[in-house]
Each structure stands twice: as structure tokens, then as C-alpha cells.
Design a protein around this motif. Structure first.
Motif, PDB file in Angstrom:
ATOM      1  N   TYR A 115       0.367  -1.136  -0.292  1.00 20.52           N
ATOM      2  CA  TYR A 115       0.049  -0.232   0.075  1.00 20.52           C
ATOM      3  C   TYR A 115       0.879   1.214  -0.474  1.00 20.52           C
ATOM      4  O   TYR A 115       0.720   2.342  -0.637  1.00 20.52           O
ATOM      5  CB  TYR A 115      -1.283  -0.193   1.821  1.00 20.52           C
ATOM      6  CG  TYR A 115      -1.598   1.306   1.734  1.00 20.52           C
ATOM      7  CD1 TYR A 115      -2.694   2.319   0.255  1.00 20.52           C
ATOM      8  CD2 TYR A 115      -1.210   1.722   2.697  1.00 20.52           C
ATOM      9  CE1 TYR A 115      -2.757   3.350   0.889  1.00 20.52           C
ATOM     10  CE2 TYR A 115      -1.578   3.475   2.632  1.00 20.52           C
ATOM     11  CZ  TYR A 115      -2.763   4.068   2.000  1.00 20.52           C
ATOM     12  OH  TYR A 115      -2.904   5.026   2.666  1.00 20.52           O
ATOM     13  N   ILE A 116       2.030   1.712   0.587  1.00 17.30           N
ATOM     14  CA  ILE A 116       2.654   3.171   1.025  1.00 17.30           C
ATOM     15  C   ILE A 116       3.030   2.786  -0.659  1.00 17.30           C
ATOM     16  O   ILE A 116       3.547   3.934  -1.281  1.00 17.30           O
ATOM     17  CB  ILE A 116       3.717   1.861   1.872  1.00 17.30           C
ATOM     18  CG1 ILE A 116       3.328   2.120   3.439  1.00 17.30           C
ATOM     19  CG2 ILE A 116       4.759   3.886   1.827  1.00 17.30           C
ATOM     20  CD1 ILE A 116       2.065   3.357   3.540  1.00 17.30           C
ATOM     21  N   LEU A 117       4.140   1.610  -1.079  1.00 22.45           N
ATOM     22  CA  LEU A 117       5.071   1.815  -2.448  1.00 22.45           C
ATOM     23  C   LEU A 117       3.427   2.027  -3.142  1.00 22.45           C
ATOM     24  O   LEU A 117       4.059   2.805  -4.536  1.00 22.45           O
ATOM     25  CB  LEU A 117       4.915   0.597  -2.646  1.00 22.45           C
ATOM     26  CG  LEU A 117       6.494  -0.039  -2.020  1.00 22.45           C
ATOM     27  CD1 LEU A 117       6.545  -2.079  -2.489  1.00 22.45           C
ATOM     28  CD2 LEU A 117       7.591   0.055  -2.038  1.00 22.45           C
ATOM     29  N   VAL A 118       1.653   1.552  -3.345  1.00 24.14           N
ATOM     30  CA  VAL A 118       1.355   2.031  -4.903  1.00 24.14           C
ATOM     31  C   VAL A 118       0.592   3.339  -4.590  1.00 24.14           C
ATOM     32  O   VAL A 118       0.841   3.833  -5.659  1.00 24.14           O
ATOM     33  CB  VAL A 118       0.464   1.188  -4.261  1.00 24.14           C
ATOM     34  CG1 VAL A 118      -1.279   1.164  -5.618  1.00 24.14           C
ATOM     35  CG2 VAL A 118       0.723  -0.207  -5.419  1.00 24.14           C
ATOM     36  N   ALA A 119       0.653   3.991  -2.855  1.00 22.33           N
ATOM     37  CA  ALA A 119       0.241   5.082  -2.693  1.00 22.33           C
ATOM     38  C   ALA A 119       1.601   6.239  -3.220  1.00 22.33           C
ATOM     39  O   ALA A 119       1.632   7.147  -3.563  1.00 22.33           O
ATOM     40  CB  ALA A 119       0.887   5.820  -0.929  1.00 22.33           C
ATOM     41  N   GLY A 120       3.078   5.925  -2.878  1.00 26.05           N
ATOM     42  CA  GLY A 120       4.148   6.642  -3.703  1.00 26.05           C
ATOM     43  C   GLY A 120       3.790   6.670  -4.932  1.00 26.05           C
ATOM     44  O   GLY A 120       4.154   7.538  -5.882  1.00 26.05           O
ATOM     45  N   PHE A 121       3.551   5.220  -5.248  1.00 26.16           N
ATOM     46  CA  PHE A 121       3.457   5.686  -7.095  1.00 26.16           C
ATOM     47  C   PHE A 121       2.689   6.994  -7.816  1.00 26.16           C
ATOM     48  O   PHE A 121       2.404   7.176  -8.342  1.00 26.16           O
ATOM     49  CB  PHE A 121       3.344   3.951  -7.585  1.00 26.16           C
ATOM     50  CG  PHE A 121       2.919   4.253  -9.427  1.00 26.16           C
ATOM     51  CD1 PHE A 121       4.186   4.053 -10.625  1.00 26.16           C
ATOM     52  CD2 PHE A 121       1.635   3.643  -9.742  1.00 26.16           C
ATOM     53  CE1 PHE A 121       4.064   4.186 -11.656  1.00 26.16           C
ATOM     54  CE2 PHE A 121       1.412   3.629 -11.265  1.00 26.16           C
ATOM     55  CZ  PHE A 121       2.766   3.950 -11.814  1.00 26.16           C
ATOM     56  N   ALA A 122       1.108   6.649  -6.855  1.00 26.29           N
ATOM     57  CA  ALA A 122      -0.412   7.531  -7.691  1.00 26.29           C
ATOM     58  C   ALA A 122       0.692   8.974  -7.238  1.00 26.29           C
ATOM     59  O   ALA A 122      -0.090   9.688  -8.232  1.00 26.29           O
ATOM     60  CB  ALA A 122      -0.856   7.013  -6.839  1.00 26.29           C
TER      61      ALA A 122
END
Length: 286
Positions: free
Chosen positions: A139-146
Motif C-alpha cells: 500500500y505504501i509503494l502504491v501510494a508513492g506511485f500514485a
């Protein structure tokens, strides 16, 4: 002639105070033995000291490791943590499918073997910490990508995102423990179980954010709504057996006042998940 030889020898003796013994000098290795003695003594003293230091350092390290293990086991049982991470690929695939599609699942009881629950890899209904931990990191990685796709990424914002998600998880678990204490529910739910059940919502959050990145806000709302309903159904059916286990064992009617409080608490825990899921993801999709 004899007198001249004597004179020459007297002159040589007068000008030359010491005899030239350079021709009789031995090899350089056998020359100055007095200089080799301190070096040999230093070497003899250095090796025992280094060995003693290594032995003493290793003993201190082993004692420190034992002390840390003893205190850590006092706070968190390592054997219990090993139980919650005893998963395999088949279990992870089935559990993820159950989190997204819990409607057709029939048997929600956790299996036991000699009064102890079986490992999660043998029972899909058993809570685990592997999926919540991996889902939180993802979730943290996806949030950074978004945030990066929207030109809003920065290490500070990503750190705030991670810390806020972790703080809300801790607050949720503490409020649940306090509610169980106030309702005086004797259940086999542990703090680690509550962390596991609260951490399952990150799976739906990841699916919702990825759908929003691919299909826009419409896809985000539709998929997140599906995941919210799925996690509510999953938690109600899972926690109902654990929170009402005491009443079921005693044969108490569910329509009693105390058991109604337990049912309300179960529904409240499940209903709080969509709020957190929306609160932690709505600003990631535009």
C-alpha cells in the motif's frame, strides 16, 4: 727500514682510534639482536591480547543476544509470531480470494488440534500476519506511485502517508481492546489477532487505488465499494464466532442483552473498516 715501519705503524695507530671490522661483519639478520628483542616481546604480547579481546567480545555478544531474546520473548512470544507467519503460496492465494469474494464461503470455524489452532497454511480461516504486513508495505509503494503520477511525490509526504496509516491501525486496535474490556467479553481473540483482522483491509485499499489509476475515479469508487462490502462480510463472519464463542459454549441465548452488545461490537468493528479504507485512499486518485 725498521724504524720507518715502526713510524708508519705509529702514525696509523695515532690517527685511527678503532679497528675497521666492517669486513668481518656478519649478515644483517644477525646484527642488532637488541633491537629484535622488543619486537618479539611485542608480538608475543599482542597475540594473546587479541585472542582475549576476540573471546571476550564474542562472549559479550552472546550474552547480549540472550538478554534481548529473553526480554523480547517476555513482551512478544516469538513462537506465536512464528505461528502467524506459517503460510505458503496456496494459503496466500486462497486467503486473498476469500478477502475479495467472501460471499460463497460456508465454513468459517478455525480448526484446532489438541486445543491449539492449526497453522494458517492448513486452515484458510486462521488469521495470519503475513498478508497484512505485505499488504501494508505494498500500500505504501502504491501510494508513492500514485503520488508520483500526479507530480506530488516527496519523501516527506510518503512518510506522512505511512505513519498516518500505522497510527490509525494502532488506534483501531486499542479502541477495539478497550471496547472488549468494557463489554466484558471473554474471548480467545488476542492482540495479534486484532492486528491481523484490521490489517486485511489494506488488500482492498490496494485494489481500489490500482483500479483508480487504471480507470479513473469511477473505477476507484466501484472497486472500493466492492472491497468495502467484502471486508465487512468477512469480518462479521470471522469475528462473530470468536466474540460469541463464550456465549455459544455456555449455551446462552443470543437475544440476551450482553450478547446483543457483542453483536453490536462485531458490527461496529466491521463497519469501521470502510471508513478507514476511504480515508486513507481517496486523496491518492484524481
Amino acid at each position: 727500514k725498521v724504524r720507518m715501519r715502526g713510524a708508519a705503524s705509529d702514525m696509523a695507530d695515532t690517527n685511527q682510534l678503532f679497528d675497521d671490522t666492517s669486513a668481518n661483519a656478519g649478515p644483517p639478520g644477525f646484527g642488532y639482536r637488541g633491537q629484535e628483542t622488543p619486537r618479539m616481546a611485542q608480538a608475543l604480547l599482542t597475540e594473546p591480547m587479541s585472542n582475549f579481546a576476540v573471546t571476550y567480545g564474542s562472549s559479550l555478544a552472546s550474552q547480549g543476544k540472550e538478554m534481548v531474546d529473553r526480554n523480547l520473548d517476555r513482551l512478544i512470544a516469538i513462537s506465536k509470531l512464528k505461528y502467524y507467519f506459517a503460510v505458503d503460496t496456496v494459503y496466500v492465494g486462497k486467503k486473498l480470494r476469500l478477502l475479495v469474494f467472501p460471499y460463497m464461503h460456508q465454513n468459517w470455524e478455525v480448526r484446532y488440534q489438541q486445543d491449539t489452532p492449526v497453522a494458517p497454511r492448513f486452515d484458510i480461516n486462521a488469521p495470519d500476519l503475513y498478508i497484512p504486513a505485505m499488504a501494508f508495505i505494498t500500500y505504501i509503494l502504491v501510494a508513492g506511485f500514485a503520488l508520483g503520477t500526479q507530480n506530488r511525490f516527496s519523501p516527506e509526504i510518503l512518510g506522512i502517508q505511512a505513519s498516518s496509516a500505522l497510527v490509525w491501525l494502532i488506534v483501531e486496535v486499542l479502541v477495539t481492546l478497550l471496547s472488549l474490556y468494557l463489554v466484558t467479553v471473554n474471548t480467545d481473540l488476542t492482540t495479534i489477532d486484532l492486528i491481523a483482522f484490521s490489517g486485511y483491509k489494506y488488500v482492498g485499499m490496494i485494489v481500489g487505488v490500482v483500479s483508480g489509476l487504471l480507470f479513473g475515479r469511477t473505477g476507484y469508487y466501484l472497486v472500493l465499494l466492492w472491497c468495502c462490502i467484502a471486508i465487512v462480510v468477512f469480518l462479521i463472519r470471522s469475528l462473530r464466532l470468536k466474540i460469541l464463542s463464550e456465549a455459544a459454549a455456555e449455551g446462552v441465548l443470543v437475544r440476551g442483552a450482553k450478547n446483543q452488545l457483542r453483536m453490536y461490537l462485531t458490527v461496529a468493528i466491521a463497519a469501521a473498516q470502510p471508513i478507514f479504507m476511504y480515508w486513507l485512499t481517496y486523496h491518492l486518485v484524481r
